[in-house]
Motif scaffolding. Sequence first.
Motif, short mmCIF file in Angstrom:
data_model
loop_
_atom_site.label_atom_id
_atom_site.label_comp_id
_atom_site.label_asym_id
_atom_site.label_seq_id
_atom_site.Cartn_x
_atom_site.Cartn_y
_atom_site.Cartn_z
N GLU A 1 12.04 -1.75 6.71
CA GLU A 1 12.31 -3.19 6.72
C GLU A 1 13.09 -3.65 5.48
O GLU A 1 13.66 -4.72 5.45
CB GLU A 1 11.01 -3.99 6.87
N ARG A 2 13.10 -2.80 4.45
CA ARG A 2 13.86 -3.20 3.25
C ARG A 2 15.28 -2.62 3.27
O ARG A 2 16.04 -2.82 2.33
CB ARG A 2 13.13 -2.74 1.99
N GLU B 1 18.58 -4.76 2.43
CA GLU B 1 18.94 -5.10 1.05
C GLU B 1 19.22 -3.88 0.19
O GLU B 1 19.95 -3.97 -0.79
CB GLU B 1 17.87 -5.98 0.42
N MET C 1 12.39 4.12 0.56
CA MET C 1 12.97 2.96 1.21
C MET C 1 12.33 2.72 2.56
O MET C 1 12.65 3.39 3.53
CB MET C 1 14.47 3.11 1.38
N ARG D 1 21.49 -7.53 7.93
CA ARG D 1 20.39 -8.47 8.07
C ARG D 1 20.52 -9.29 9.34
O ARG D 1 19.56 -9.48 10.08
CB ARG D 1 20.33 -9.39 6.85
#
Lengths: 232, 225, 252
Positions: free
Chosen positions: B48-49, B52, B45, B190
Motif C-alpha cells: 500500500e505504500r 509513494e 516496502m 496513486r
Amino acid sequence: MEKRHGRSRTILGGLTLVSVLLGLYWGLVQAPPDAYQGQLQRIMYLHIPTILTAYLSFFIVFIMSCLYLWKRDRRDDILAYSAAEIGVLFTGLTIIEGSIWGKPTWGVWWTWDARLTLTAILFLIFVGYLILRSLIEDENRGAICGAVLGIIGFLDIPLIHMSVYWWRTLHQPPSILRPDKLPWENVHPSMLIALSINFAAFLLLYFYLLSLRFHVGEMREEVKRMKLYGGA
Amino acid sequence: MELLRQASWLIWKDLLLEIRRRESLVTMFFFGTLLLFVFHFAFEMPRERAPEMAPGLLWLAFLFTGTLGLTQLFQPERENHCLDALLLSPMDRAALYLAKVFFNLVLMLVVELVVLPLFWVLFNLDSWRLLPAIFMVAFLGTLGFCVLGTLFSAVTMRARARELLLPLILFPLMIPVILATIRTMEVILRSGDASEALDWLRLLLGFDVIFLTAGFLVFEWVIEA
Amino acid sequence: MERAQPELPQEKSVLHVAIRSLAKAYGLLWALREVTLELKPGDCVALLGPNGAGKTTLLKLLCGLVHPTSGAIELDGENLLGDPSRLRSLIGFLSPSEHFYENLTVAENLRFFVSLYGKRESTAEVTRILETVALDSRANEYVGSLSSGMKCRLAIAKWLLLQPKLLLLDEPYGMLDGSGVDLLEAYLRGLAGSGGIVLMASHHVSRVLALCNRALILHRGKLIFDEPKQEPWLTFQRAFGEFLPRGEQWSS
C-alpha cells in the motif's frame, strides 16, 4: 591608470564601511523590534540583502559567461569566476543566517521549505562551478566549460523554482512561512529605512569585494603575461 | 539534413562499438538490477505504500545507471585520439551532440525496459496495467537526463576526476527533472490516471525542450575547447 | 614489391596559406612564438627541429585542433577560425597509428570518416584505395589488430580518399616499411605536384630533405630557418648542425 583604479577602489571601500556601520545602527538601534518576532527579526536586515546580492551575483555570472563565449575576452571570464566565488560565499551566508533565524522561530535548523531548498540547490550548483574550474587545467577550456555551466545553471533557476514550489505546495500543505508573504505584514517606516540602508550597504560591499577579486584575477593574468614575455 | 545524415553515421558507429565492446549496456543493466536488490534490503516496502516509494526508488536506480553510462559516453573518442579525428572533419558539431544524446537514451531505455517489470516482480506490485504510462514518464525523464547529461559529460571529459565531477555538477541541475518525473509517477500510481499529472508532465516536457535547445547551441564550444 | 601508384588528385584548384605572428602558450610555456610564414601551392615543406621545438603544436594549430593564443592563420585570405567547416575539408592531418576506432574494421573506419566529409565512396572505391596501400586483405579486420605500420598505411588511404589541399604530417616515417615509404612519398610528390601543400614534421632529416623543396627549422618555438632547397645548402647545414641527432649524418 592603475593608480586611479586603486584610488576609486579605496573610496568604494570607505563608502562600504560607512554604509555597513550605518546599516547596523539602523537595524540594531533605530528600527523598532518586530511585533511578533521581537529582536529576532533584526537578522532579516542582513538576511534579505545577502540573498538578493547573491542572486545578483549569479546574474552577473550568467551575463559575463555569455559575453565570454561571444567575445572571448579573458577579463569577462575573470569577472564571471569572481562573481561565482562571491555568489557562493553570499549564498552560504544566507543559509547560515536562515538557520540562525529558523532555529528559534521554527524550532529547527533546517526545513524543506521551498525557498530554503531553492537556495541550497543554487549553492550546490555554483559550488560545482567552482570545483569544475579547479579541476580543469587548461585555462581556455576551463573558462569555456565554466561559462557553459554558468549559463545553464542560471537558466535552470526558474525551472528549479517552479518545480520546488509545486512540490512544496502540491505535495504538502504550505508551511509556516508562506511563499507569498513576508514574515511581517505591517512594516514600520524605520524598518523599511533600515532594510534599504542595509541593502545599499550590501550592494556596496558586494561590488567592493567583486572589484578586489577581479583585481586579483587581473594581476594573476599580468604575472602570467610577464613570465611568458619576460622569459623570452 | 546533412546534420541528421552525419548524426546517423555517428549513431551507427556508437551502436556498432557497443555491440562489439559490450562495455556500457551490460554494466548498466546489472548495476540497475543490483540496485533493486540493495533497495529491497534497505527498505521493506508494503504494497500500500508503493505509490509513494516506488517512483523515488525507480528513478534513483535509473539516475545511477544513467550516470554510469554517461561516464563511458565519450570513452571511444578518448581512445586513440579519435575525438581529434572527428574534430578534423567538417562535421557539424551538433550532430555529435544529437548522436550521443540518442545513443545514451537508447542504452537507458533498454535498461529501463527490463528493470521496470523486474521492479514490479521483485516488490510484488499488482498495478501492471499502469506500467506503460510509467514507462512513458520514464522516457520523458530519461530524455531530460540524457540531454543535460551528454552536455556535461562533454564538459567534464577533459577534467581531472571526471567520474566524480560529473554527478556533482549534473545532479543539482537535474532537480526539476528528478522532481517532475517522480511526482508524475507518484500521481499516476496513486490515482491510476495520467491526466492528474499534466502540470508536472508539462514541466518535464519544457525541461526537455529548453535544455535540448541549449545543449544543441553550446555543445560546439564545449567540444572544441 | 611495387604496388600500383596512388592516383593523384585531379583538381587543379590551389590553396594559399598565410600564418601571421602565430603564438601558442600552454600555461606558462610558449610552445610557439611569433611564427610568420607563407605556404604556396606546390610547396613540400620539411618541418625540422629538436623535440619540444613546437612542431606538433604548429601542425595542430594549422588544422584547427588547437586555438592560437595570438596571431592568425589564413587560408586563401579566410581566417581558419572564421568559417571552419568549409576550410576543414581542405586540410588533412596524418598522424600515424592514431585517429581510428580500434573496434571498427578497416573498411568501416574509412567509410565512417569519409561520410563525415560529406562524400559518399562506393565499396569498390574503398577496395581500390585499400589495394593501393596494400591493405585489401585486411579490409574486414579490426583496426586494433593492425600493426602500427599498417595503421599508418590506413591513414594514408584515408587522405587519399579525402584529397585534402593541405596535408600535415607528424613524423610519418617511424612506422612504415620500405614499400610504405615509397607509397607515402609518391603520394606526397603527387600532391605537391598538383598544386597541393605538404608540411611534414620529421626527424629523418636526410629522407625529408630528399623529398621536400623547402625546409623550416623551429627552435624553442621560434622559426629560425626558412629557405627553399638549393645545392649545396650551406646555410642549412650551419643552421641545423647543432641539432643533428647523434649518429645521423646529413649530406647534400
